[in-house]
Design a protein around this motif. Structure first.
Motif, PDB file in Angstrom:
ATOM      1  N   SER A 110      11.766   0.428  -9.910  1.00 53.55           N
ATOM      2  CA  SER A 110      11.619  -0.726 -11.047  1.00 53.55           C
ATOM      3  C   SER A 110      10.530  -1.596 -10.604  1.00 53.55           C
ATOM      4  CB  SER A 110      12.916  -1.284 -11.467  1.00 53.55           C
ATOM      5  OG  SER A 110      13.477  -1.797 -10.204  1.00 53.55           O
ATOM      6  N   THR A 111      10.386  -2.120  -9.380  1.00 54.09           N
ATOM      7  CA  THR A 111       9.726  -3.287  -9.036  1.00 54.09           C
ATOM      8  C   THR A 111       8.477  -2.818  -8.101  1.00 54.09           C
ATOM      9  OG1 THR A 111      10.841  -3.851  -6.957  1.00 54.09           O
ATOM     10  CG2 THR A 111      11.764  -4.775  -8.854  1.00 54.09           C
ATOM     11  N   GLY A 112       8.461  -1.531  -7.253  1.00 50.32           N
ATOM     12  CA  GLY A 112       7.599  -1.105  -6.581  1.00 50.32           C
ATOM     13  C   GLY A 112       7.465  -1.740  -5.040  1.00 50.32           C
ATOM     14  N   SER A 113       8.747  -2.628  -4.994  1.00 47.32           N
ATOM     15  CA  SER A 113       8.999  -3.162  -3.645  1.00 47.32           C
ATOM     16  C   SER A 113      10.427  -3.196  -3.220  1.00 47.32           C
ATOM     17  CB  SER A 113       8.568  -4.662  -3.873  1.00 47.32           C
ATOM     18  OG  SER A 113       8.707  -5.405  -2.419  1.00 47.32           O
TER      19      SER A 113
ATOM     20  N   SER B 155       2.872   0.498  -3.648  1.00 47.82           N
ATOM     21  CA  SER B 155       4.195  -0.134  -3.369  1.00 47.82           C
ATOM     22  C   SER B 155       4.430  -0.746  -1.937  1.00 47.82           C
ATOM     23  CB  SER B 155       5.223   1.064  -3.219  1.00 47.82           C
ATOM     24  OG  SER B 155       5.354   1.648  -4.641  1.00 47.82           O
ATOM     25  N   THR B 156       5.237  -1.691  -1.746  1.00 41.39           N
ATOM     26  CA  THR B 156       5.539  -2.425  -0.753  1.00 41.39           C
ATOM     27  C   THR B 156       6.955  -2.006   0.137  1.00 41.39           C
ATOM     28  OG1 THR B 156       4.455  -4.330  -1.272  1.00 41.39           O
ATOM     29  CG2 THR B 156       5.925  -4.653   0.707  1.00 41.39           C
ATOM     30  N   LEU B 157       6.804  -1.119   1.122  1.00 37.93           N
ATOM     31  CA  LEU B 157       8.073  -0.706   1.971  1.00 37.93           C
ATOM     32  C   LEU B 157       8.031  -0.971   3.349  1.00 37.93           C
ATOM     33  CD1 LEU B 157       8.223   2.960  -0.026  1.00 37.93           C
ATOM     34  CD2 LEU B 157      10.277   1.294   0.266  1.00 37.93           C
ATOM     35  N   ASP B 158       7.555  -1.868   3.763  1.00 29.32           N
ATOM     36  CA  ASP B 158       7.468  -2.439   5.085  1.00 29.32           C
ATOM     37  C   ASP B 158       9.027  -2.444   5.744  1.00 29.32           C
ATOM     38  OD1 ASP B 158       4.799  -2.669   5.220  1.00 29.32           O
ATOM     39  OD2 ASP B 158       4.861  -5.118   4.807  1.00 29.32           O
ATOM     40  N   GLY B 159       9.048  -1.942   6.888  1.00 32.21           N
ATOM     41  CA  GLY B 159      10.154  -2.119   7.661  1.00 32.21           C
ATOM     42  C   GLY B 159      11.275  -0.969   7.130  1.00 32.21           C
TER      43      GLY B 159
ATOM     44  N   LEU C 139       3.254   0.101   4.359  1.00 30.65           N
ATOM     45  CA  LEU C 139       4.481   0.805   4.879  1.00 30.65           C
ATOM     46  C   LEU C 139       4.469   0.572   6.277  1.00 30.65           C
ATOM     47  CD1 LEU C 139       3.046   4.108   2.931  1.00 30.65           C
ATOM     48  CD2 LEU C 139       5.169   2.933   2.412  1.00 30.65           C
ATOM     49  N   ASN C 140       4.020  -0.615   6.988  1.00 24.91           N
ATOM     50  CA  ASN C 140       4.102  -1.023   8.223  1.00 24.91           C
ATOM     51  C   ASN C 140       5.463  -1.043   8.859  1.00 24.91           C
ATOM     52  OD1 ASN C 140       0.991  -1.448   8.193  1.00 24.91           O
ATOM     53  ND2 ASN C 140       1.599  -3.336   6.985  1.00 24.91           N
ATOM     54  N   ASP C 141       5.632  -0.509   9.957  1.00 21.69           N
ATOM     55  CA  ASP C 141       6.833  -0.383  10.696  1.00 21.69           C
ATOM     56  C   ASP C 141       7.902   0.423   9.937  1.00 21.69           C
ATOM     57  OD1 ASP C 141       8.526  -0.964  12.981  1.00 21.69           O
ATOM     58  OD2 ASP C 141       9.328  -2.731  12.209  1.00 21.69           O
TER      59      ASP C 141
END
Length: 227
Positions: A41-44, A63-67, A85-87
């Motif tokens: 729904s938010t892309g994060s 999208s933001t999926l860090d960690g 997609l860091n870490d």
């Protein structure tokens, strides 16, 4: 009345047994978690547990999926281009034909992941751990794989022109028929690697450790590679 009550009791027990068996036989990730819904729904979803989730064929561009933990997740045919997609953990994830072009995957782990025919062009994989990864026919054009560990992996028929691979580890990996022309492979470790038919024309192999353990001396033909 007693007979009716008895039938009602039996029906309740039967329904309870049916629901119990159904729930126990469903896969754990069949349930849609709040984190799963948040991502769609938010892309994060930073530092989320999405391990084993089915995210195949989804549009997750930018999208933001860090960690986050996406180990054993199904991301086949998913659009993760330009995503953060860091870490992030992708251990044993299915990323077959996924679009990761322009994505940032610094210090991420993709051990045992399947990236067959995936698009990783212009992605940033600096210092990522990718041992035992399947990358057959993947697109790595202009990707940054500086200091990446890609040992014991399959990179056969990879398109990897203009790749930054300085200090990378490709020990015992299969690079047969891959195209790494014009790539920066300085100080790369290729010990035990298969280079049959590998295109290394105009590639910088200065101080690279070759399949037989020797330092690059300007000749790759003895390993079956083309230069």
């Amino acid at each position: 009345m007693k007979l009716k009550s008895c039938f009602h009791g039996l029906a309740t027990i039967a329904l309870s047994i049916f629901l119990s068996l159904t729930l126990f036989n469903l896969p754990a990730k069949a349930f849609v978690t709040p984190e799963y819904e948040q991502l769609l729904s938010t892309g994060s979803c930073v530092r989320c547990d999405l391990s084993g989730a089915d995210l195949s064929n989804k549009n997750l561009h930018g999208s933001t999926l860090d960690g986050s933990n996406l180990s054993k997740a199904n991301l086949s045919h998913t659009d993760l281009s330009d995503s953060l997609l860091n870490d992030t953990k992708f251990d044993e994830a299915d990323l077959t034909e996924a679009n990761l072009s322009g994505a940032f995957l610094e210090a991420s782990t993709l051990t045992g992941a399947n990236l067959t025919s995936a698009n990783l062009s212009k992605s940033d994989l600096y210092n990522a751990l990718m041992s035992k990864t399947k990358l057959m026919k993947a697109n790595l054009t202009e990707a940054d794989l500086t200091s990446v560990v890609l040992s014991d992996s399959d990179l056969s028929e990879v398109l990897g022109t203009n790749v930054k691979f300085r200090g990378g580890v490709l020990s015992r990996s299969n690079l047969s028929n891959a195209n790494f022309s014009q790539s920066f492979l300085r100080n790369t470790r290729l010990s035990g690697a298969t280079l049959k038919g590998t295109n290394l024309s105009e590639a910088d192999l200065s101080n690279a450790v070759m399949p037989d353990g020797t330092t690059y001396n300007g000749d790759v033909s003895r390993f079956g590679a083309v230069q």
